[in-house]
Design a protein around this motif. Structure first.
Motif, PDB file in Angstrom:
ATOM      1  N   VAL A   1      -3.554  17.503  -1.899  1.00 23.52           N
ATOM      2  CA  VAL A   1      -4.023  16.115  -1.937  1.00 23.52           C
ATOM      3  C   VAL A   1      -4.203  15.650  -3.375  1.00 23.52           C
ATOM      4  CG1 VAL A   1      -5.986  14.605  -1.424  1.00 23.52           C
ATOM      5  CG2 VAL A   1      -5.073  16.108   0.358  1.00 23.52           C
ATOM      6  N   GLU A   2      -4.834  16.469  -4.190  1.00 23.41           N
ATOM      7  CA  GLU A   2      -5.066  16.073  -5.574  1.00 23.41           C
ATOM      8  C   GLU A   2      -3.763  15.956  -6.353  1.00 23.41           C
ATOM      9  OE1 GLU A   2      -8.019  18.849  -6.981  1.00 23.41           O
ATOM     10  OE2 GLU A   2      -9.658  17.547  -6.285  1.00 23.41           O
TER      11      GLU A   2
ATOM     12  N   VAL B   1      -3.990   9.039   1.919  1.00 26.44           N
ATOM     13  CA  VAL B   1      -3.311  10.320   2.104  1.00 26.44           C
ATOM     14  C   VAL B   1      -3.603  10.820   3.511  1.00 26.44           C
ATOM     15  CG1 VAL B   1      -3.258  10.986  -0.317  1.00 26.44           C
ATOM     16  CG2 VAL B   1      -5.241  11.579   1.060  1.00 26.44           C
ATOM     17  N   SER B   2      -2.621  11.471   4.125  1.00 28.78           N
ATOM     18  CA  SER B   2      -2.746  11.952   5.497  1.00 28.78           C
ATOM     19  C   SER B   2      -2.391  13.429   5.552  1.00 28.78           C
ATOM     20  CB  SER B   2      -1.817  11.163   6.420  1.00 28.78           C
ATOM     21  OG  SER B   2      -1.860  11.656   7.745  1.00 28.78           O
ATOM     22  N   LEU B   3      -3.239  14.212   6.208  1.00 30.76           N
ATOM     23  CA  LEU B   3      -3.042  15.655   6.375  1.00 30.76           C
ATOM     24  C   LEU B   3      -2.440  15.968   7.741  1.00 30.76           C
ATOM     25  CD1 LEU B   3      -6.392  16.639   4.737  1.00 30.76           C
ATOM     26  CD2 LEU B   3      -4.204  17.604   4.032  1.00 30.76           C
TER      27      LEU B   3
ATOM     28  N   VAL C   1      -8.734   8.683   3.092  1.00 29.31           N
ATOM     29  CA  VAL C   1      -8.266  10.013   3.489  1.00 29.31           C
ATOM     30  C   VAL C   1      -8.256  10.098   5.010  1.00 29.31           C
ATOM     31  CG1 VAL C   1      -8.723  12.487   3.453  1.00 29.31           C
ATOM     32  CG2 VAL C   1      -9.028  11.140   1.363  1.00 29.31           C
ATOM     33  N   HIS C   2      -7.062  10.256   5.559  1.00 28.85           N
ATOM     34  CA  HIS C   2      -6.878  10.486   6.995  1.00 28.85           C
ATOM     35  C   HIS C   2      -6.797  11.994   7.173  1.00 28.85           C
ATOM     36  CE1 HIS C   2      -4.099  11.294  10.413  1.00 28.85           C
ATOM     37  NE2 HIS C   2      -4.885  10.436  11.016  1.00 28.85           N
ATOM     38  N   GLY C   3      -7.811  12.572   7.822  1.00 27.50           N
ATOM     39  CA  GLY C   3      -7.953  14.021   7.865  1.00 27.50           C
ATOM     40  C   GLY C   3      -7.088  14.719   8.879  1.00 27.50           C
TER      41      GLY C   3
ATOM     42  N   MET D   1       0.839  -1.189   0.000  1.00 25.29           N
ATOM     43  CA  MET D   1       0.000   0.000   0.000  1.00 25.29           C
ATOM     44  C   MET D   1       0.883   1.250   0.000  1.00 25.29           C
ATOM     45  SD  MET D   1      -2.740   1.349   2.838  1.00 25.29           S
ATOM     46  CE  MET D   1      -4.019   2.494   2.353  1.00 25.29           C
ATOM     47  N   ARG D   2       0.566   2.201  -0.866  1.00 29.90           N
ATOM     48  CA  ARG D   2       1.301   3.456  -0.909  1.00 29.90           C
ATOM     49  C   ARG D   2       0.573   4.501  -0.064  1.00 29.90           C
ATOM     50  NH1 ARG D   2       5.076   3.964  -4.827  1.00 29.90           N
ATOM     51  NH2 ARG D   2       4.662   6.140  -5.295  1.00 29.90           N
ATOM     52  N   VAL D   3       1.363   5.287   0.679  1.00 31.36           N
ATOM     53  CA  VAL D   3       0.819   6.294   1.587  1.00 31.36           C
ATOM     54  C   VAL D   3       1.529   7.614   1.314  1.00 31.36           C
ATOM     55  CG1 VAL D   3       0.630   6.992   4.007  1.00 31.36           C
ATOM     56  CG2 VAL D   3       0.237   4.617   3.361  1.00 31.36           C
ATOM     57  N   SER D   4       0.757   8.703   1.269  1.00 34.79           N
ATOM     58  CA  SER D   4       1.328  10.043   1.096  1.00 34.79           C
ATOM     59  C   SER D   4       1.045  10.897   2.317  1.00 34.79           C
ATOM     60  CB  SER D   4       0.738  10.739  -0.135  1.00 34.79           C
ATOM     61  OG  SER D   4       1.129  10.104  -1.330  1.00 34.79           O
ATOM     62  N   VAL D   5       2.063  11.596   2.811  1.00 32.01           N
ATOM     63  CA  VAL D   5       1.898  12.581   3.879  1.00 32.01           C
ATOM     64  C   VAL D   5       1.903  13.965   3.240  1.00 32.01           C
ATOM     65  CG1 VAL D   5       2.759  11.244   5.834  1.00 32.01           C
ATOM     66  CG2 VAL D   5       4.396  12.408   4.355  1.00 32.01           C
ATOM     67  N   ILE D   6       0.879  14.748   3.556  1.00 31.17           N
ATOM     68  CA  ILE D   6       0.715  16.083   2.987  1.00 31.17           C
ATOM     69  C   ILE D   6       1.282  17.112   3.961  1.00 31.17           C
ATOM     70  CG2 ILE D   6      -0.939  17.777   2.118  1.00 31.17           C
ATOM     71  CD1 ILE D   6      -0.814  15.169   0.482  1.00 31.17           C
TER      72      ILE D   6
END
Length: 284
Positions: A25-26, A37-39, A85-87, A1-6
């Motif tokens: 995010v986009e 994605v995590s904010l 989406v992890h807010g 699983m790929r995860v992005s931190v914003i």
């Protein structure tokens, strides 16, 4: 699983913060195709004082019902792009918890269908004096959460924490015992503490729990009652051995890494620290 931190540079203008979050995010989804994605922490508001926080606050709805602008943005991003989406955390309006006067620093998580699957309130309040003499007293405005939260996404069990929680190792060990394989740490770490403690603490929590640690953070300066303050940024992802496998540069942006189950399983097999933990208090 790929995860992005914003990584954001938010301020006290909620509408501008929402627009910045949506754009980042986009962009991360278009470039890296993450499954989650995590904010950062309180990405809807940073600075401006109590009045600004109250203006940004939202009363969170019952799952399935319609919420405020930030809540609906998160849900729409999840559903529109088919990702979790992890807010990070948003400011939850007074009257939501045991103390009717307190705000809450609260995480919400949405699945790819736009359904809320987790809600966590920050447990540990940031009450301290930084090395430069700046005082912080989160408990004056915010109430503390009282329960741990996990959720499932992409075949992994994620645990929820927020910023100052990182200094309390027992919370992370408790999440590991609840089955956590990755722990999220959305943050607004101060520049003064972050430059010395941020990466050290995140890597330590990864090593001792043998979890992936996923830390989206705010970067740059903001104004608090007209006075400039700075947050450290350096959003990062660490693997269960404590290696930093992705890190954001300065300023708004993102970083992405793949959560590899084989690494998780190998680390836990070769060093079974949870089996070695003392089952009873140690006499000194």
């Amino acid at each position: 699983m790929r995860v992005s931190v914003i990584q954001m540079n938010q301020g006290s203008d909620k509408a501008a913060n929402l627009d910045q979050a949506r754009r980042l995010v986009e962009a991360a989804i278009a470039a890296d195709r993450p499954g989650l994605v995590s904010l950062p922490e309180t990405w809807t508001n940073l600075g401006g004082g109590r009045e600004s926080r109250l203006a940004a606050a939202e009363r969170l709805p019952a799952p399935g019902e319609t919420g405020g602008a930030a809540y609906e943005l998160l849900r729409g991003l999840a559903r529109g792009h088919g990702v979790h989406v992890h807010g990070g955390s948003i400011v939850e309006a007074p009257g939501s918890g045991d103390d009717p006067e307190k705000l809450y620093n609260t995480t919400v998580v949405f699945d790819p269908e736009g359904r809320e699957i987790a809600r966590y309130r920050k447990v540990h309040m940031f009450d301290m004096v930084a090395p430069d003499g700046t005082g912080y007293r989160e408990s004056a405005l915010y109430g503390a959460g009282d329960r741990l939260v996990t959720f499932e996404a992409g075949g992994f069990t994620f645990g929820c924490t927020i910023c100052f929680d990182i200094r309390f190792a027992e919370e992370y060990v408790a999440l590991r015992r609840l089955g956590a394989e990755a722990v999220l740490v959305p943050s607004n770490f101060t520049l003064q503490t972050g430059k010395d403690h941020w990466e050290v603490l995140l890597r330590a929590r990864a090593i001792e729990t043998q979890c992936w640690v996923i830390a989206a953070a705010s970067s740059g300066q903001y104004l608090e009652r007209g006075q400039p303050r700075a947050v450290y940024g350096h959003s990062l992802i660490a693997d269960p051995w404590g290696h930093v496998v992705a890190k954001a540069s300065d300023g708004p942006g993102w970083a992405t890494a793949r959560l590899d189950r084989a690494i998780l399983e190998r680390v836990r097999r070769d060093m079974p620290v949870m089996e070695h933990r003392a089952a009873r208090p140690i006499s000194l």
